[in-house]
Design an enzyme around this catalytic site. Structure first.
Site, PDB file in Angstrom:
ATOM      1  N   ARG A   1      -2.621  -2.158  -3.421  1.00 11.03           N
ATOM      2  CA  ARG A   1      -3.814  -1.344  -3.204  1.00 11.03           C
ATOM      3  C   ARG A   1      -3.739  -0.165  -4.171  1.00 11.03           C
ATOM      4  O   ARG A   1      -2.735   0.545  -4.214  1.00 11.03           O
ATOM      5  CB  ARG A   1      -3.836  -0.824  -1.765  1.00 11.03           C
ATOM      6  CG  ARG A   1      -5.002   0.094  -1.552  1.00 11.03           C
ATOM      7  CD  ARG A   1      -4.895   0.850  -0.270  1.00 11.03           C
ATOM      8  NE  ARG A   1      -6.053   1.696  -0.108  1.00 11.03           N
ATOM      9  CZ  ARG A   1      -6.038   2.864   0.503  1.00 11.03           C
ATOM     10  NH1 ARG A   1      -4.916   3.341   1.005  1.00 11.03           N
ATOM     11  NH2 ARG A   1      -7.140   3.566   0.615  1.00 11.03           N
TER      12      ARG A   1
ATOM     13  N   ASN B   1       0.870  -1.174   0.000  1.00 10.25           N
ATOM     14  CA  ASN B   1       0.000   0.000   0.000  1.00 10.25           C
ATOM     15  C   ASN B   1       0.906   1.222   0.000  1.00 10.25           C
ATOM     16  O   ASN B   1       1.491   1.568   1.024  1.00 10.25           O
ATOM     17  CB  ASN B   1      -0.880  -0.055   1.258  1.00 10.25           C
ATOM     18  CG  ASN B   1      -1.825   1.125   1.350  1.00 10.25           C
ATOM     19  OD1 ASN B   1      -1.772   2.047   0.526  1.00 10.25           O
ATOM     20  ND2 ASN B   1      -2.685   1.106   2.349  1.00 10.25           N
TER      21      ASN B   1
ATOM     22  N   ARG C   1     -10.872  16.480   6.613  1.00  9.14           N
ATOM     23  CA  ARG C   1     -11.709  16.755   5.430  1.00  9.14           C
ATOM     24  C   ARG C   1     -13.090  17.245   5.876  1.00  9.14           C
ATOM     25  O   ARG C   1     -13.626  16.776   6.880  1.00  9.14           O
ATOM     26  CB  ARG C   1     -11.857  15.502   4.567  1.00  9.14           C
ATOM     27  CG  ARG C   1     -10.548  15.024   3.994  1.00  9.14           C
ATOM     28  CD  ARG C   1     -10.773  13.835   3.081  1.00  9.14           C
ATOM     29  NE  ARG C   1      -9.526  13.119   2.859  1.00  9.14           N
ATOM     30  CZ  ARG C   1      -9.410  11.800   2.860  1.00  9.14           C
ATOM     31  NH1 ARG C   1     -10.473  11.033   3.041  1.00  9.14           N
ATOM     32  NH2 ARG C   1      -8.241  11.222   2.653  1.00  9.14           N
TER      33      ARG C   1
ATOM     34  N   GLU D   1      -8.321  -4.859   5.191  1.00 10.90           N
ATOM     35  CA  GLU D   1      -8.225  -4.588   3.752  1.00 10.90           C
ATOM     36  C   GLU D   1      -7.087  -5.403   3.127  1.00 10.90           C
ATOM     37  O   GLU D   1      -7.197  -5.852   1.993  1.00 10.90           O
ATOM     38  CB  GLU D   1      -7.993  -3.094   3.526  1.00 10.90           C
ATOM     39  CG  GLU D   1      -9.228  -2.277   3.898  1.00 10.90           C
ATOM     40  CD  GLU D   1      -8.937  -0.803   4.145  1.00 10.90           C
ATOM     41  OE1 GLU D   1      -8.393  -0.485   5.231  1.00 10.90           O
ATOM     42  OE2 GLU D   1      -9.255   0.017   3.278  1.00 10.90           O
TER      43      GLU D   1
ATOM     44  N   HIS E   1     -12.720   3.231   0.047  1.00  9.13           N
ATOM     45  CA  HIS E   1     -12.700   2.215   1.130  1.00  9.13           C
ATOM     46  C   HIS E   1     -13.460   0.955   0.720  1.00  9.13           C
ATOM     47  O   HIS E   1     -13.980   0.232   1.579  1.00  9.13           O
ATOM     48  CB  HIS E   1     -13.366   2.747   2.430  1.00  9.13           C
ATOM     49  CG  HIS E   1     -12.682   3.909   3.044  1.00  9.13           C
ATOM     50  ND1 HIS E   1     -13.374   4.978   3.571  1.00  9.13           N
ATOM     51  CD2 HIS E   1     -11.371   4.176   3.256  1.00  9.13           C
ATOM     52  CE1 HIS E   1     -12.527   5.863   4.068  1.00  9.13           C
ATOM     53  NE2 HIS E   1     -11.297   5.398   3.888  1.00  9.13           N
TER      54      HIS E   1
END
Ligand code: AMP
Length: 400
Positions: free
Chosen positions: A91, A7, A241, A384, A180
């Site tokens: 990823r 990742n 965010r 993940e 996600h």
């Protein structure tokens, strides 16, 4: 079969080497500050030992060479030869509309990923750097791309389109993509298996609440709506965010303060959300502590977050015409006891009743709803990396 999962961020690289016979990581680690002073690698031989080394790491290719050295190391390594690595799973944040599932990476896929860079200018270039460096270092090992956006490609058009002139979709592919995806997929399927029911028969709202947060409606195992959009900025407020906004607020602020697009993107991505409202931190742990000591803005950030999540759960229950389960995952979802309690307060009308005693748990797979609750509420730690490793194994086995 051993699968290496990578990742890559712009200055970091996370990795795990999985033994796919038992679906467990043998080693994992993190390379930080790639291309910046003070770079280092932290490597763990799972369950045995960890090392941190401060070394100059100029780019992703050098980072990957260090990772492979650690994997081969006599003391903290887990393999004797690089031939033991059957495949590498990457990823990839944005697969646009081209990738609705994971793919074997070849030249055409790399070209298509480059075309997706304008869709994810902060993330995809780093993912591509990782892929290109890995192809360079291990040219004979199959590489698979697993996309954050792929799981959401099942959303119907009326859920993913924005109400702007249609030609923007035709020209720039402007639409909701969602992110996600591997996490929402993993926890929805885990929830079904813990409930002992086929995922095809369930309507689940999955709440991935971390530094970045997104909530998804998963109907019959398929994503039918999600709170992030064209970018990972909309939805509930996040660490830094802003979450959902009135779009004309942006032109208003730009005109008032003469803010250009790049600076505006920085404000909405890096200075807003929990940090922007609380003025304390982007980390909810600090904000919860400050709120407890009487900091009103920290308390407001907490309330905005929980209210936002509850609204999405209600909206998605309506969108799916009912709901069987609510799942909490990622840093906040797995660990913040007060967030889960506050989100669920007021959801009793849907048949969702939290058990405050069972909710007193962190990072453990468990039910937190009352025994009589019609809607099951669960904490499920996400994984993940395991989804990436499984997809990689599947694709490599199919193409043999
Ligand atoms: P993630 O992006 O999934 O790694 O989640 C990271 C975020 O989870 C952190 O920034 C914190 O806001 C949050 N977090 C982790 N542990 C806790 C905790 N015990 N209580 C509240 N928030 C937490």
């Amino acid at each position: 079969m051993k699968v290496l999962v990578l990742n890559c961020g712009s200055s970091s690289l996370k990795y795990q080497l999985f033994d796919m016979e038992i679906e467990q990581p043998m080693a994992k680690g993190l390379v930080e500050r790639i291309g910046i002073d003070g770079s280092r690698i932290k490597h763990t031989k799972v369950g045995i030992d960890s090392v941190t080394k401060n070394v100059d790491i100029a780019n992703h290719k050098v980072a990957i060479k260090h990772v492979l050295e650690e994997l081969l190391d006599e003391k903290v390594g887990v393999i004797k030869s690089l031939d033991e690595i059957t495949a590498v799973g990457h990823r990839v944040v944005h697969g646009g509309e081209k990738f609705a599932c994971s793919v074997m990476i070849d030249k055409d896929v790399i070209d298509a990923l480059e075309e997706c860079v304008p869709l994810a200018p902060l993330h995809n270039p780093a993912n591509l750097m990782g892929i290109e460096a890995m192809v360079d270092v291990l040219p004979d090992v199959p590489q698979v791309g697993v996309f954050d956006t792929a799981f959401h490609q099942t959303m119907p058009d009326y859920a993913y389109m924005y109400g702007v002139p249609y030609h923007y979709y035709e020209t720039y592919r402007v639409r909701r993509y969602g992110f996600h995806g591997t996490s929402h997929y993993y926890v929805a399927n885990r929830a079904a298996s813990i409930m002992g029911k086929p995922v095809e028969d369930l309507k689940i709202v999955t709440c991935h609440l971390g530094n970045g947060s997104s909530i998804s409606a998963v109907d019959g195992g398929k994503s039918v709506d999600t709170s992030m959009g064209f970018t990972p900025v909309p939805g509930v407020i996040m660490g830094t965010r802003c979450g959902d906004l009135d779009p004309l607020l942006i032109t208003f602020l730009a005109e008032q303060d003469g803010i250009d697009p790049k600076a505006m993107s920085h404000i909405l991505n890096k200075e807003s959300g929990i940090l922007g409202i609380s003025g304390v931190s982007s980390d909810l742990r600090d904000v919860e502590e400050a709120a407890e000591k009487g900091n009103d803005r920290a308390g407001l950030a907490e309330k905005m977050l929980c209210y936002g999540i509850r609204k999405y759960i209600g909206a998605y229950a309506a969108a799916m015409g009912g709901i069987d389960a609510i799942v909490f995952t990622a840093g906040i979802g797995e660990n913040s006891i007060p967030t889960r309690a506050k989100v669920c307060q007021g959801l009793e009308f849907l048949g969702a009743e939290i058990d405050l005693e069972k909710n007193n748990v962190r990072g453990k797979e468990t039910f937190i709803s009352t025994d009589g609750s019609k809607v099951k509420i669960m904490v499920i730690p996400t994984n993940e990396e395991l989804v990436i490793a499984r997809d990689t194994k599947k694709i490599v086995s199919e193409t043999k």
